[in-house]
Design an enzyme around this catalytic site. Structure first.
Site, mmCIF file in Angstrom:
data_model
loop_
_atom_site.group_PDB
_atom_site.id
_atom_site.type_symbol
_atom_site.label_atom_id
_atom_site.label_comp_id
_atom_site.label_asym_id
_atom_site.label_seq_id
_atom_site.Cartn_x
_atom_site.Cartn_y
_atom_site.Cartn_z
ATOM 1 N N ARG A 228 0.721 -0.936 -0.147
ATOM 2 C CA ARG A 228 -0.029 0.405 0.113
ATOM 3 C C ARG A 228 1.058 1.007 0.010
ATOM 4 O O ARG A 228 2.183 1.066 0.426
ATOM 5 C CB ARG A 228 -1.612 0.051 1.420
ATOM 6 C CG ARG A 228 -1.836 -1.333 1.411
ATOM 7 C CD ARG A 228 -3.193 -0.712 -0.138
ATOM 8 N NE ARG A 228 -3.616 -1.957 0.272
ATOM 9 C CZ ARG A 228 -3.478 -3.052 -0.272
ATOM 10 N NH1 ARG A 228 -2.315 -3.127 -1.779
ATOM 11 N NH2 ARG A 228 -4.845 -3.996 -0.494
ATOM 12 N N HIS A 276 0.284 1.061 -10.305
ATOM 13 C CA HIS A 276 -0.766 0.475 -10.004
ATOM 14 C C HIS A 276 -0.931 -0.685 -10.394
ATOM 15 O O HIS A 276 -2.474 -0.935 -10.569
ATOM 16 C CB HIS A 276 -1.676 1.504 -9.236
ATOM 17 C CG HIS A 276 -2.377 0.484 -8.047
ATOM 18 N ND1 HIS A 276 -2.878 1.401 -6.066
ATOM 19 C CD2 HIS A 276 -2.571 -0.897 -7.591
ATOM 20 C CE1 HIS A 276 -3.462 0.030 -5.561
ATOM 21 N NE2 HIS A 276 -3.695 -0.851 -6.188
#
Length: 313
Positions: A228, A276
């Site tokens: 993350r 991502h």
């Protein structure tokens, strides 16, 4: 009739979801969350990513909420999150395979200094900056040994790497050397040449990749972050890169996404940035996973990747 309301990725993604579910779960009734005629009280399940403010409060009467991503911190910290409703994270074999492919690519890119080759190509420079590192020369450390962490660790072992992993709770594994608990973290880091972060986002893991942690790694170690964005203290990582404590990094997740244009990571000569994309499975594969999770819930079972508040993921 079981009804799934699809909100994930917004109204533009609806047609892709509709086609995917029609192929893999034709008996499941799906409706668009954004259809003006849609009534949330008539839906049994919702498929979401990051709904608009207030929308999750309309899901309080549902059997479960299913997330289109492996992480759910963008949901569970909202004021409108219905905490008494089951929440299931995205998973499946393709997700693990994609993550394994990405991590293997990232490790080899760091070992062979692929970032330099890419910059030389842009400048039409022919310079044979040879890198002789191989899988025999690098100790890989996996930070986080959940479903994905375990799958990636075994994939890397099969590729010939020496792999260890760190996890918070005591456990054992026949194939992977595990370091468990805070007291074992320093020893784990000291042995690591390339650190792969796969931790979930919890209050305990935010800012975990900071100056203190980076200083425990071998000088010249490298970092891959597919966990993350809020795990990394970006200023600390940049400082570690500047001092060569960290020789290079591959970063797929960031505190702010899209990554701001002014970020130093974009142009850093020893950082590879990806948007991502490490483990985003195809829509049809995701739909099959969601349909299977709904079948489990309907049968009175709890899907393996159900969110556990006591763990934070």
């Amino acid at each position: 009739m079981t009804v799934l309301a699809v909100s994930a990725e917004g109204p533009a993604a609806w047609e892709n979801w509709r086609k995917a579910f029609s192929e893999v779960a034709p008996d499941l009734t799906i409706v668009s969350w954004f259809d003006p005629a849609f009534d949330p009280e008539k839906a049994d399940y919702a498929l979401v990513w990051d709904p608009a403010p207030g929308e999750m409060a309309k899901m309080r009467g549902m059997r479960a909420i299913l997330c289109s991503g492996a992480g759910v911190n963008q949901l569970v910290h909202r004021e409108d999150f219905p905490r008494d409703v089951m929440l299931v994270r995205m998973g499946g074999e393709q997700t693990a395979a994609l993550m394994g492919d990405y991590v293997l690519w990232a490790i080899i890119s760091l070992m062979r200094d692929a970032r330099t080759w890419a910059m030389q190509q842009e400048q039409k420079v022919w310079r044979r900056n040879l890198e002789y590192n191989s899988c025999m020369d690098r100790q890989i450390g996996i930070l986080g040994f959940g479903n994905l962490g375990a799958a990636i660790a075994r994939r890397l072992v099969k590729a010939g790497f020496s792999v260890a992993a760190w996890c918070r709770r005591p456990r054992q594994d026949e194939d992977i050397r595990l370091f468990c608990g805070e007291e074992a973290k320093a020893e784990f880091l000291e042995e690591t040449d390339i650190l792969v972060n796969l931790l979930p986002s919890t209050p305990q893991t935010r800012d975990i990749i900071n100056a203190d942690l980076l200083s425990c790694l071998k000088p010249g170690a490298q970092l891959i972050n597919v966990g993350r964005g809020d795990h990394v203290v970006e200023a600390d990582l940049l400082a570690a890169l500047e001092s060569w404590q960290i020789a290079g990094a591959v970063l797929d997740v960031f505190r702010e996404e899209p990554l701001p244009k002014q970020s130093a990571f974009w142009t850093h000569p020893r950082v590879i940035v990806t948007p991502h994309v490490a483990a985003e499975a195809a829509c049809k594969i995701q739909a099959a996973y969601i349909a299977n999770a709904i079948q489990e819930i309907e049968a009175g079972k709890t899907p393996e990747l159900t969110y556990r508040p006591e763990w934070g993921y």
